[in-house]
Design a protein around this motif. Structure first.
Motif, mmCIF file in Angstrom:
data_model
loop_
_atom_site.group_PDB
_atom_site.id
_atom_site.type_symbol
_atom_site.label_atom_id
_atom_site.label_comp_id
_atom_site.label_asym_id
_atom_site.label_seq_id
_atom_site.Cartn_x
_atom_site.Cartn_y
_atom_site.Cartn_z
ATOM 1 N N GLU A 12 72.595 -10.465 52.220
ATOM 2 C CA GLU A 12 71.553 -9.325 52.496
ATOM 3 C C GLU A 12 71.648 -9.015 53.997
ATOM 4 N N ASN A 13 71.936 -9.804 54.989
ATOM 5 C CA ASN A 13 72.148 -9.514 56.364
ATOM 6 C C ASN A 13 73.335 -10.366 56.759
ATOM 7 N N TRP A 14 74.466 -9.632 56.723
ATOM 8 C CA TRP A 14 75.406 -10.235 57.112
ATOM 9 C C TRP A 14 75.683 -10.683 58.689
ATOM 10 N N LEU A 15 74.955 -10.088 59.464
ATOM 11 C CA LEU A 15 74.767 -10.545 60.845
ATOM 12 C C LEU A 15 74.168 -11.944 61.087
ATOM 13 N N LEU A 16 73.652 -12.572 60.168
ATOM 14 C CA LEU A 16 72.870 -13.692 60.134
ATOM 15 C C LEU A 16 71.953 -13.776 61.067
ATOM 16 N N GLY A 17 70.854 -13.008 60.465
ATOM 17 C CA GLY A 17 69.602 -12.761 61.206
ATOM 18 C C GLY A 17 68.399 -12.850 60.054
ATOM 19 N N PRO A 18 67.325 -12.272 60.758
ATOM 20 C CA PRO A 18 66.171 -12.277 60.059
ATOM 21 C C PRO A 18 66.258 -11.116 58.936
ATOM 22 N N PRO A 19 65.199 -11.112 58.108
ATOM 23 C CA PRO A 19 65.008 -10.067 57.101
ATOM 24 C C PRO A 19 64.750 -8.636 57.831
ATOM 25 N N ALA A 20 64.734 -7.749 57.066
ATOM 26 C CA ALA A 20 64.475 -6.278 57.801
ATOM 27 C C ALA A 20 62.889 -6.286 57.904
ATOM 28 N N ASP A 21 61.985 -6.861 56.938
ATOM 29 C CA ASP A 21 60.722 -6.817 57.108
ATOM 30 C C ASP A 21 60.285 -7.229 58.632
ATOM 31 N N SER A 22 60.755 -8.486 58.984
ATOM 32 C CA SER A 22 60.207 -8.927 60.285
ATOM 33 C C SER A 22 60.665 -8.333 61.419
ATOM 34 N N LEU A 23 61.790 -7.464 61.416
ATOM 35 C CA LEU A 23 62.415 -6.733 62.472
ATOM 36 C C LEU A 23 61.454 -5.391 62.458
ATOM 37 N N VAL A 24 60.945 -4.705 61.329
ATOM 38 C CA VAL A 24 60.242 -3.760 61.421
ATOM 39 C C VAL A 24 58.824 -4.066 61.859
ATOM 40 N N GLU A 25 58.333 -5.325 61.608
ATOM 41 C CA GLU A 25 56.956 -5.833 61.951
ATOM 42 C C GLU A 25 56.988 -6.093 63.408
ATOM 43 N N LEU A 26 58.005 -6.195 63.954
ATOM 44 C CA LEU A 26 58.356 -6.366 65.591
ATOM 45 C C LEU A 26 58.591 -5.136 66.332
ATOM 46 N N GLY A 27 58.588 -4.027 65.515
ATOM 47 C CA GLY A 27 59.004 -2.685 66.224
ATOM 48 C C GLY A 27 60.161 -2.180 65.888
ATOM 49 N N ALA A 40 69.656 -7.459 64.999
ATOM 50 C CA ALA A 40 69.666 -7.861 63.639
ATOM 51 C C ALA A 40 70.114 -9.120 63.154
ATOM 52 N N GLY A 41 70.746 -9.776 64.128
ATOM 53 C CA GLY A 41 71.280 -11.028 63.901
ATOM 54 C C GLY A 41 72.159 -11.975 65.034
ATOM 55 N N ILE A 42 72.670 -13.034 64.943
ATOM 56 C CA ILE A 42 73.433 -13.622 65.787
ATOM 57 C C ILE A 42 74.676 -13.141 66.219
ATOM 58 N N ILE A 43 75.267 -12.551 65.264
ATOM 59 C CA ILE A 43 76.527 -11.618 65.599
ATOM 60 C C ILE A 43 76.208 -10.612 66.470
ATOM 61 N N GLN A 44 75.259 -9.812 66.096
ATOM 62 C CA GLN A 44 75.012 -8.810 67.098
ATOM 63 C C GLN A 44 74.307 -9.366 68.386
ATOM 64 N N LEU A 45 73.867 -10.398 68.650
ATOM 65 C CA LEU A 45 73.122 -10.744 69.677
ATOM 66 C C LEU A 45 74.445 -11.260 70.689
#
Length: 99
Positions: free
Chosen positions: A16-31, A55-60
């Protein structure tokens, strides 16, 4: 912010998230940028918060590399306050124009 988003719901399945991060719902909840919430609920803070979300560790890691590589150079060249203004204006404008 990345640690907070992982604390909300943990890691998403890599399918679902190949960037190795949280689900999209938690990102939307955080803004995260959500055009419908910005337009119909007038959540204007969503123009600023996505600048700090990853969106994930790779992007970070890619963002950190870019910030250290170019950011430190530009901060020395333009001074920290000019760099900060350009960073916020360009991030907010990017979010506004992508809606």
């Amino acid at each position: 912010m990345f640690g907070v988003s992982l604390g909300l719901e943990g890691f998403e399945d890599p399918k679902e998230n190949w960037l190795l991060g949280p689900p999209a719902d938690s990102l939307v909840e955080l803004g995260a940028k959500q055009g419908s919430l910005m337009k119909y609920r007038y959540e204007m803070w969503r123009y600023i918060t996505p600048i700090f979300l990853n969106a994930g560790i790779i992007q970070l890691l890619i963002n950190l590399f870019g910030h250290f590589r170019m950011g430190l150079y530009l901060e020395r060249k333009w001074k920290w306050y000019v760099f900060t203004v350009i960073y916020f204006v360009s991030g907010t404008a990017g979010i506004a124009f992508s809606c």
